[in-house]
Design a protein around this motif. Structure first.
Motif, PDB file in Angstrom:
ATOM      1  N   PRO A 315       0.754  -2.016   0.119  1.00  0.00           N
ATOM      2  CA  PRO A 315       0.048   0.082  -0.196  1.00  0.00           C
ATOM      3  C   PRO A 315       0.644   1.010  -0.272  1.00  0.00           C
ATOM      4  N   MET A 316       2.412   1.333   0.627  1.00  0.00           N
ATOM      5  CA  MET A 316       3.025   2.295   0.402  1.00  0.00           C
ATOM      6  C   MET A 316       3.970   2.950  -1.026  1.00  0.00           C
ATOM      7  N   THR A 317       3.306   1.434  -1.539  1.00  0.00           N
ATOM      8  CA  THR A 317       4.234   1.663  -3.057  1.00  0.00           C
ATOM      9  C   THR A 317       3.330   2.596  -3.187  1.00  0.00           C
ATOM     10  N   VAL A 318       2.296   1.845  -3.385  1.00  0.00           N
ATOM     11  CA  VAL A 318       0.544   3.053  -4.217  1.00  0.00           C
ATOM     12  C   VAL A 318       0.180   3.931  -4.005  1.00  0.00           C
ATOM     13  N   ARG A 319       0.386   3.823  -2.434  1.00  0.00           N
ATOM     14  CA  ARG A 319       0.346   5.697  -2.172  1.00  0.00           C
ATOM     15  C   ARG A 319       1.579   6.527  -3.033  1.00  0.00           C
ATOM     16  N   PHE A 320       2.962   6.513  -2.739  1.00  0.00           N
ATOM     17  CA  PHE A 320       4.019   6.722  -3.277  1.00  0.00           C
ATOM     18  C   PHE A 320       3.722   7.122  -4.741  1.00  0.00           C
ATOM     19  N   PHE A 321       3.329   5.987  -5.154  1.00  0.00           N
ATOM     20  CA  PHE A 321       3.219   6.328  -7.028  1.00  0.00           C
ATOM     21  C   PHE A 321       1.870   6.924  -7.338  1.00  0.00           C
ATOM     22  N   MET A 322       0.697   6.634  -6.431  1.00  0.00           N
ATOM     23  CA  MET A 322       0.412   8.212  -7.124  1.00  0.00           C
ATOM     24  C   MET A 322       0.100   9.552  -6.663  1.00  0.00           C
ATOM     25  N   LEU A 323       1.414   9.657  -5.679  1.00  0.00           N
ATOM     26  CA  LEU A 323       1.516  10.877  -5.230  1.00  0.00           C
ATOM     27  C   LEU A 323       2.753  11.367  -6.357  1.00  0.00           C
ATOM     28  N   GLN A 324       3.176  10.362  -7.137  1.00  0.00           N
ATOM     29  CA  GLN A 324       4.041  11.494  -8.072  1.00  0.00           C
ATOM     30  C   GLN A 324       3.730  11.812  -9.320  1.00  0.00           C
ATOM     31  N   SER A 325       1.976  11.675  -9.457  1.00  0.00           N
ATOM     32  CA  SER A 325       1.506  12.468  -9.897  1.00  0.00           C
ATOM     33  C   SER A 325       0.424  13.828  -9.293  1.00  0.00           C
ATOM     34  N   HIS A 326      -0.269  14.375 -10.947  1.00  0.00           N
ATOM     35  CA  HIS A 326      -0.620  15.714  -9.771  1.00  0.00           C
ATOM     36  C   HIS A 326      -2.035  15.524  -9.508  1.00  0.00           C
ATOM     37  N   TYR A 327      -2.340  15.672  -8.761  1.00  0.00           N
ATOM     38  CA  TYR A 327      -4.496  15.003  -8.187  1.00  0.00           C
ATOM     39  C   TYR A 327      -5.089  15.057  -9.303  1.00  0.00           C
ATOM     40  N   SER A 328      -4.621  15.996  -9.951  1.00  0.00           N
ATOM     41  CA  SER A 328      -5.690  16.384 -11.415  1.00  0.00           C
ATOM     42  C   SER A 328      -5.845  15.754 -12.074  1.00  0.00           C
ATOM     43  N   SER A 329      -5.174  15.290 -12.747  1.00  0.00           N
ATOM     44  CA  SER A 329      -4.142  14.682 -13.937  1.00  0.00           C
ATOM     45  C   SER A 329      -4.364  12.866 -13.728  1.00  0.00           C
ATOM     46  N   THR A 330      -4.812  12.617 -15.124  1.00  0.00           N
ATOM     47  CA  THR A 330      -5.247  10.865 -14.996  1.00  0.00           C
ATOM     48  C   THR A 330      -3.926  10.258 -14.561  1.00  0.00           C
ATOM     49  N   LEU A 331      -3.894   9.347 -14.287  1.00  0.00           N
ATOM     50  CA  LEU A 331      -3.303   8.432 -14.163  1.00  0.00           C
ATOM     51  C   LEU A 331      -2.820   7.042 -14.167  1.00  0.00           C
TER      52      LEU A 331
END
Length: 500
Positions: A315-331
RNA sequence: GUUAGUGUACCCAAGAGGUUUAAGGGAUCUCUCUGCAAAAGAGAUAUUCAUCGGUUCGAAUCCGAUCACUGACUCCA
């Protein structure tokens, strides 16, 4: 000076589409509402991204010194199967299918939701109200809207009169929808005949005989419409005008547009100053959706239990992964990207462990080094205050990690910075990582027994190395590596290990 | 069809007119440290930002068109 004065937050307001300086209604205080999950099924990763986004928002505001009241609801009734306001309530349907009481379904999935939030280190909101707990308020506001002529009753159901509202207000202010287009393009269902206009939406629905969830109201035995709960709960706990309303991009229309219409209709003012929307997730370039078979649940991701996943990710890897992009962009989710994130996160995680162990040895500032370090600290805050740019903040943390490792290895000397600089640097790194970004070490399968056994082998290897019996020392290391245990020899003869 | 948005290196991704001669992570290569590994550090890998025009002294960033993708709302099934 409070941190929020030093680093004023700028955020992208979906209402108006511009980046604005954030100014709270009440200085020093923030009211934030986020549309929570409908608890009729497991939360999926798209939900997680939304809640993660607003977890960061609330964490950062608190870190800056604001007092935040964060309200995130639980939708346990009223979310209809489709937005034609027809069909069975989702929760009631699930209850019939599984032969359960509706509230049994609600409890089961609410607990599952909380568990997932805990795994991702997403902090609970200040208030987590449920729709069924606010039926009285929902009925009251419906009465209010009828009194104002903005809603009408037909056969025990009550609908919001969008055209009437639009004569004096702007339906479409948030989503940019043109009301004429909405009316023209829609299809007409037989069962929609109750509505004066197809774009009207339900405030109260009369329950059909098969409907399990039902409550009395002035109009019928029935249940509330989907949009009204959020209006009621946000108003009740945050006031008629509050600071921030968040949710996934897919809720912008019709849900949030309807919320605005209801609140403006009932109270005569815009309910929210800043609307924030987090964007969607895609998988290998395609949208994540159940029908395409490419959506996965958190537990499938952790276990790697899905055809599209080569292995599991914590889960922390995924959390980090999501934080590497901006929340307003598709990921975009892919094995490659996740693998990269895993390695990158390990690097940060290692540096975090290192910096915690660093101790200032006494010294004074070398101006160049001090400026270099403090510039990175400043970058973290500036980036976070710039629309919660976690990607840039992480970039700064990676640069800080390099310095931390330099201090550890001796490439840089702690004697060249003052205690004050050292603590500013060290505290910023730890706080931004743990408090603001919510990143912590992955919950390793660290059994005491396993660690103990490995340490015995490490001791043997140390001895072998002292004896220059490299054949044996390499065998110990290589065999452990085969099992997923990586040994790392330090310069000082100390040996660490990581489990993969 | 309506509406909102996206298109940056091998992959992910930041970037909102000059402080970017385009962050950061992964990958690959070189070097340093090391008995050898691993980890760590240093350096290298986009004259270029979907395409074509335009505005400007100056654009990945603004405008227009085109192509592709995504969400919502529809439509069709």
């Amino acid at each position: 000076m409070a941190l929020y004065e030093k680093y004023p937050v700028h955020l992208s307001n979906s209402l108006g589409g511009k980046k604005e300086v954030f100014k709270p209604v009440n200085p020093g205080h923030i009211g934030m509402y986020v549309c929570g999950p409908t608890v009729y099924n497991d939360v999926h990763l798209g939900n997680v991204r939304t809640f993660l986004t607003f977890d960061i928002v609330s964490r950062y505001f608190r870190h800056l010194g604001y007092k935040v009241r964060y309200v995130r609801n639980i939708t346990d009734v009223g979310h209809l199967e489709n937005d034609a306001d027809e069909g069975e309530d989702k929760i009631a349907k699930k209850a019939r299918v599984e032969q359960l009481e509706p509230m049994e379904v609600v409890k089961h999935y609410t607990e599952g939701f909380h568990e997932v939030m805990r795994q991702f280190n997403i902090l609970p909101p200040s208030i987590e109200p449920s729709a069924t707990g606010h039926l009285v308020e929902q009925i009251e506001i419906t009465k209010n809207l009828i009194d104002k002529g903005l809603a009408y009753e037909v056969n025990g159901s009550v609908y919001f009169d969008v055209m009437k509202y639009h004569t004096s207000h702007n339906y479409g202010i948030l989503s940019g929808r043109v009301i004429e287009d909405l009316i023209e393009s829609g299809r007409k269902l037989d069962s929609q005949d109750e509505k004066r206009n197809k774009i009207d939406f339900a405030l109260w629905k009369k329950a059909s005989p098969y409907h399990i969830m039902r409550w009395p109201s002035p109009w019928s035995i029935g249940f509330p419409g989907w949009h009204i709960e959020c209006t009621v709960m946000s108003t009740k706990y945050l006031g008629e005008t509050f600071d921030i309303h968040g949710g996934g991009m897919d809720l912008k229309f019709p849900h949030h547009e309807c919320e605005i219409a209801q609140a403006v209709g009932a109270n005569g003012k815009q309910p929210v100053n800043y609307w924030l929307h987090s964007n969607m997730l895609t998988v290998n370039g395609q949208k994540m959706s159940k029908s395409l078979g490419n959506s996965f649940l958190p537990r499938q991701l952790f276990a790697g239990d899905h055809a599209l996943l080569e292995k599991g990710f914590g889960p922390m890897t995924v959390r980090f992964f999501m934080l590497q992009s901006h929340y307003s962009s598709t990921l975009d989710f892919s094995n490659e990207a996740l693998n990269a994130a895993e390695k990158g996160f390990r690097k940060l995680s290692n540096a975090l462990g290192t910096v915690k162990k660093l101790e200032h040895t006494g010294g004074s500032d070398n101006a160049e080094l001090r400026d270099d370090l403090l510039k990175m600290v400043d970058a973290c805050y500036s980036n976070m205050s710039d629309d919660f740019n976690t990607a840039k903040t992480l970039a700064a943390l990676f640069e800080m990690s390099a310095r931390i490792n330099d201090f550890k290895s001796g490439n840089l000397s702690l004697k060249n910075i003052s205690e004050e600089t050292f603590h500013a640097f060290r505290n910023a790194y730890i706080q931004i990582m743990e408090d603001v970004l919510g990143l912590r070490e992955e919950e390793e399968h660290n059994h005491e027994l396993l660690s103990g056994v490995i340490n015995v082998l490490i001791d043997l290897r140390k001895k072998a190395r002292v004896d220059k019996n490299y054949a044996l020392s390499d065998k110990i290391r290589d065999d452990l590596k085969q099992l997923g245990v990586q040994l790392k020899d330090g310069k000082d003869g100390e040996i660490n290990f990581t489990i993969e």
